[in-house]
Write a protein that holds these residues in place. Structure first.
Motif, mmCIF file in Angstrom:
data_model
loop_
_atom_site.group_PDB
_atom_site.id
_atom_site.type_symbol
_atom_site.label_atom_id
_atom_site.label_comp_id
_atom_site.label_asym_id
_atom_site.label_seq_id
_atom_site.Cartn_x
_atom_site.Cartn_y
_atom_site.Cartn_z
ATOM 1 N N GLN A 104 0.662 -1.180 0.167
ATOM 2 C CA GLN A 104 -0.219 -0.384 0.078
ATOM 3 C C GLN A 104 0.436 1.386 -0.103
ATOM 4 O O GLN A 104 0.626 1.732 -1.013
ATOM 5 C CB GLN A 104 -0.671 0.037 0.769
ATOM 6 C CG GLN A 104 -1.626 0.741 1.250
ATOM 7 C CD GLN A 104 -2.965 -0.008 0.608
ATOM 8 O OE1 GLN A 104 -3.219 -0.947 1.055
ATOM 9 N NE2 GLN A 104 -3.904 0.780 -0.219
ATOM 10 N N ILE A 105 1.481 1.443 0.484
ATOM 11 C CA ILE A 105 3.022 2.410 0.849
ATOM 12 C C ILE A 105 3.706 3.301 -0.564
ATOM 13 O O ILE A 105 4.059 3.899 -0.704
ATOM 14 C CB ILE A 105 3.948 2.748 1.987
ATOM 15 C CG1 ILE A 105 3.038 2.141 3.187
ATOM 16 C CG2 ILE A 105 4.782 2.933 1.811
ATOM 17 C CD1 ILE A 105 4.257 1.497 4.476
ATOM 18 N N GLU A 106 3.514 1.697 -1.103
ATOM 19 C CA GLU A 106 4.521 2.288 -2.093
ATOM 20 C C GLU A 106 3.392 2.383 -3.645
ATOM 21 O O GLU A 106 4.093 3.371 -4.606
ATOM 22 C CB GLU A 106 4.866 0.644 -3.126
ATOM 23 C CG GLU A 106 6.317 0.049 -1.870
ATOM 24 C CD GLU A 106 7.435 -0.900 -3.002
ATOM 25 O OE1 GLU A 106 7.181 -1.781 -2.433
ATOM 26 O OE2 GLU A 106 7.457 -0.455 -4.375
ATOM 27 N N GLU A 107 2.372 1.805 -3.248
ATOM 28 C CA GLU A 107 1.155 2.341 -4.283
ATOM 29 C C GLU A 107 0.841 3.612 -4.603
ATOM 30 O O GLU A 107 0.689 4.873 -5.058
ATOM 31 C CB GLU A 107 0.006 1.529 -3.993
ATOM 32 C CG GLU A 107 -0.949 0.576 -4.829
ATOM 33 C CD GLU A 107 -1.514 -0.613 -4.084
ATOM 34 O OE1 GLU A 107 -2.450 0.507 -3.855
ATOM 35 O OE2 GLU A 107 -0.949 -1.557 -3.841
ATOM 36 N N ILE A 108 0.926 3.661 -2.819
ATOM 37 C CA ILE A 108 0.966 5.781 -2.317
ATOM 38 C C ILE A 108 2.159 6.623 -3.013
ATOM 39 O O ILE A 108 1.224 7.592 -3.282
ATOM 40 C CB ILE A 108 0.360 5.554 -0.534
ATOM 41 C CG1 ILE A 108 -0.754 5.181 -0.063
ATOM 42 C CG2 ILE A 108 0.611 6.918 -0.070
ATOM 43 C CD1 ILE A 108 -0.845 4.868 1.307
ATOM 44 N N ARG A 109 2.814 6.094 -2.709
ATOM 45 C CA ARG A 109 4.152 6.892 -3.102
ATOM 46 C C ARG A 109 3.985 7.013 -4.453
ATOM 47 O O ARG A 109 4.125 7.790 -5.001
ATOM 48 C CB ARG A 109 5.644 6.025 -3.626
ATOM 49 C CG ARG A 109 6.620 6.818 -3.489
ATOM 50 C CD ARG A 109 6.945 6.724 -5.151
ATOM 51 N NE ARG A 109 7.744 4.887 -4.822
ATOM 52 C CZ ARG A 109 9.018 4.863 -4.692
ATOM 53 N NH1 ARG A 109 9.731 5.562 -4.104
ATOM 54 N NH2 ARG A 109 9.566 3.391 -5.060
ATOM 55 N N SER A 110 4.043 5.705 -5.666
ATOM 56 C CA SER A 110 3.236 6.328 -7.050
ATOM 57 C C SER A 110 2.405 7.011 -6.806
ATOM 58 O O SER A 110 2.040 7.442 -8.768
ATOM 59 C CB SER A 110 3.610 4.911 -7.699
ATOM 60 O OG SER A 110 2.734 3.913 -6.885
ATOM 61 N N GLU A 111 1.320 6.871 -6.342
ATOM 62 C CA GLU A 111 -0.012 7.726 -6.802
ATOM 63 C C GLU A 111 0.255 8.765 -6.972
ATOM 64 O O GLU A 111 0.418 9.912 -7.291
ATOM 65 C CB GLU A 111 -0.965 7.497 -5.514
ATOM 66 C CG GLU A 111 -2.065 6.752 -6.301
ATOM 67 C CD GLU A 111 -3.067 6.887 -5.947
ATOM 68 O OE1 GLU A 111 -4.646 7.265 -5.125
ATOM 69 O OE2 GLU A 111 -3.805 5.630 -5.216
ATOM 70 N N LEU A 112 0.905 9.575 -5.478
ATOM 71 C CA LEU A 112 0.880 10.591 -5.036
ATOM 72 C C LEU A 112 2.134 11.171 -5.347
ATOM 73 O O LEU A 112 2.838 12.479 -4.650
ATOM 74 C CB LEU A 112 0.873 11.020 -3.911
ATOM 75 C CG LEU A 112 -0.149 10.716 -2.841
ATOM 76 C CD1 LEU A 112 -0.895 10.445 -0.949
ATOM 77 C CD2 LEU A 112 -1.654 10.870 -3.155
ATOM 78 N N GLY A 113 3.186 10.506 -5.502
ATOM 79 C CA GLY A 113 4.273 10.986 -5.499
ATOM 80 C C GLY A 113 5.378 11.417 -3.853
ATOM 81 O O GLY A 113 6.136 12.550 -4.711
ATOM 82 N N CYS A 114 4.486 11.784 -3.385
ATOM 83 C CA CYS A 114 5.575 11.891 -2.538
ATOM 84 C C CYS A 114 6.946 11.430 -1.727
ATOM 85 O O CYS A 114 6.560 10.282 -2.275
ATOM 86 C CB CYS A 114 3.986 11.861 -1.065
ATOM 87 S SG CYS A 114 3.698 10.008 -1.178
#
Lengths: 240, 266
Positions: free
Chosen positions: A164-174
């Motif tokens: 989930q965290i990896e997905e969030i990184r690629s989704e939000l670019g944070c």
């Protein structure tokens, strides 16, 4: 990485009484990067994160943040007293009101749905961690700081959490900065690993750190298998 | 005829005023597990009373000053690494003991200590009422103004810090509010029973509240009902007023646990 770092710690030291918790720690977090801090218990991992958030006074050194840097933070322990009636939505709306649509959005990003009206203290450990992750994602942060986000989760649960965290990184670019104990998962999903033991023992890309003698001295060679796992899992997506 | 000429009316207004601020503040006391801190502040106020009598200043100011001094001592000792409950135990009981000893030294005329320990609501003057009104306005104003910041600082200090709220300032807001409540409540329920007025209505309200705001408002309602009922009971049964109010609080709390048991509410 040629971009300016989002946040940069310069030679920072933190003392508690006369004990040095952190000594001359320097690090840089670049946009979009996943950085993981590993280290034995009492090595100052949480203190470092708290110092970066600004809740621990520095005895030496400085922290440079990009002007207006938006930071989301998931603390190591959140013990909300059961006498405090707080729904998930309300917890996300503190201290500033947040629109319901945004609440639902960050909850969905954290892998939760339809729980905005449930009391926080009635959620399971895994659900609570996701709510806290959702809170850290509010306001479109450039940097998300997670202090042992998979505490209390079983192995499949924590594996799912890291995906989930990896997905969030690629989704939000944070950028993501986290502390973790699960070395094999860390190795599989980080761009950058910092091995901390009061000071920075070694730092670099996961494969560099895993073979560093300083890291071996702290964690032994038992992580060889994890390294293989890392190589295996990361042949298909890397350096995007 | 002015209602303030009647001591019963003055007592009722004083009771309402104290209950209205003690209850919402009591919610924070419960949420933050500061129950013992409330007691310590109240006990310190006895020492403040002694100092006020010795220096011939308003008891309110003496109590306020000592309650704040207590808060400073608590945080100083805690920073030295003593466990919180030990710090509070040491300070609360020593403040009470020193206060009682100090009162015995004050003035040739025997001071009725029990008035400060258990309250003396029936002798509330118009001046006392005005001071209580100021206390109510300042505490309610402070709580409403800082409400969300206080809540996030209560949930988690680092989370508050990350959201731009300094948890230390919020701690001081609560400490100051607590000192004000103690100072104005001494006359009403006395130093020994202020803790009850803070805690019991909040604990009673918890079972019926789904939000922090609802809990604070409900606690205030329970507090006011207890104060007025206690006053009425003490008038008809000729019992001490402060303790009677706390008894009603306790009965309401007990009643709320019964309702929960039968499952008919919430």
């Amino acid at each position: 990485m040629s971009q300016l770092p989002l946040i940069q710690a310069n030679e920072l030291s933190v003392h508690r009484g006369t004990d040095a918790i952190l000594q001359h720690v320097s690090l840089r977090i670049h946009p979009g990067e996943i950085t993981t801090i590993v280290g034995p218990n009492g090595s100052g991992k949480s203190t470092l994160l708290k110092a970066l958030v600004g809740s621990v006074p520095l005895s030496h050194g400085s922290i440079d943040r990009q002007p207006g840097l938006r930071v989301g933070y998931l603390p190591q322990t959140v013990n909300i007293d059961p006498t405090l009636p707080l729904t998930v939505g309300r917890l996300l709306s503190l201290p500033k009101m947040v629109k319901r649509a945004e609440i639902d959005q960050v909850l969905a990003q954290a892998g939760l749905s339809d729980c905005a009206d449930r009391p926080f203290t009635q959620l399971s450990g895994g659900q609570r961690q996701r709510v806290l992750l959702a809170r850290a994602l509010l306001g479109n942060p450039q940097l998300v700081i997670l202090d042992e986000p998979t505490q209390g989760l079983d192995q499949p649960g924590s594996a799912h959490f890291y995906r989930q965290i990896e997905e969030i990184r690629s989704e939000l670019g944070c950028a993501i900065l986290m502390v973790s104990h699960e070395l094999h998962v860390v190795m599989a999903s980080s761009d950058h690993v910092i091995c901390l033991n009061g000071h920075v023992c070694c730092a670099g890309r996961p494969e560099q750190v895993a073979t560093a003698p300083e890291y071996r001295a702290l964690f032994g060679t038992g992580t060889q298998g994890a390294l293989a796992l890392y190589r295996h899992e990361h042949t298909h997506h890397h350096d995007h | 005829m002015n209602v303030l000429d009647d001591f019963l009316w003055r007592a009722a207004l004083a009771g309402i005023g104290v209950a209205v601020i003690a209850a919402p503040l009591g919610c924070f006391v419960v949420w933050r597990r500061m129950a013992y801190f409330g007691d310590a502040t109240a006990h310190a106020a006895i020492l403040g009373v002694a100092l006020s009598l010795a220096l011939d200043v308003s008891i309110l100011f003496g109590a306020l000053a000592m309650a704040l001094f207590m808060a400073v001592s608590v945080s100083a000792l805690r920073d030295r690494g003593y466990p919180m409950d030990t710090v509070l135990g040491v300070l609360a009981h020593s403040a009470l003991a020193f206060g009682l000893v100090a009162v015995s030294f004050v003035s040739g005329i025997r001071v009725d200590v029990s008035a400060y320990l258990f309250g003396d609501i029936l002798t509330v003057s118009v001046t006392d009422l005005a001071l209580i009104a100021c206390g109510v306005a300042s505490v309610l104003g402070l709580l409403v103004w800082r409400w969300n910041r206080l809540l996030i600082a209560t949930v988690n200090e680092e989370m508050a810090q990350a959201a731009g709220v300094n948890p230390k300032s919020e701690q001081w807001v609560l400490t100051f509010a607590l000192a004000v409540v103690v100072a104005v409540a001494i006359k009403v329920v006395g130093a020994l029973l202020i803790g009850a007025l803070l805690l019991i209505p909040a604990a009673t309200a918890r079972r019926f509240a789904g939000t922090p705001e609802a809990m604070a408002v409900l606690a205030a309602v329970f507090g006011v009902v207890s104060a007025l009922t206690g006053l009425y009971v003490s008038w008809y049964l000729d019992t001490p007023t402060g303790p009677s109010m706390v008894c009603v609080c306790a009965v309401l709390f007990w009643g709320s646990t019964l309702i929960r048991k039968t499952g008919s509410v919430v």
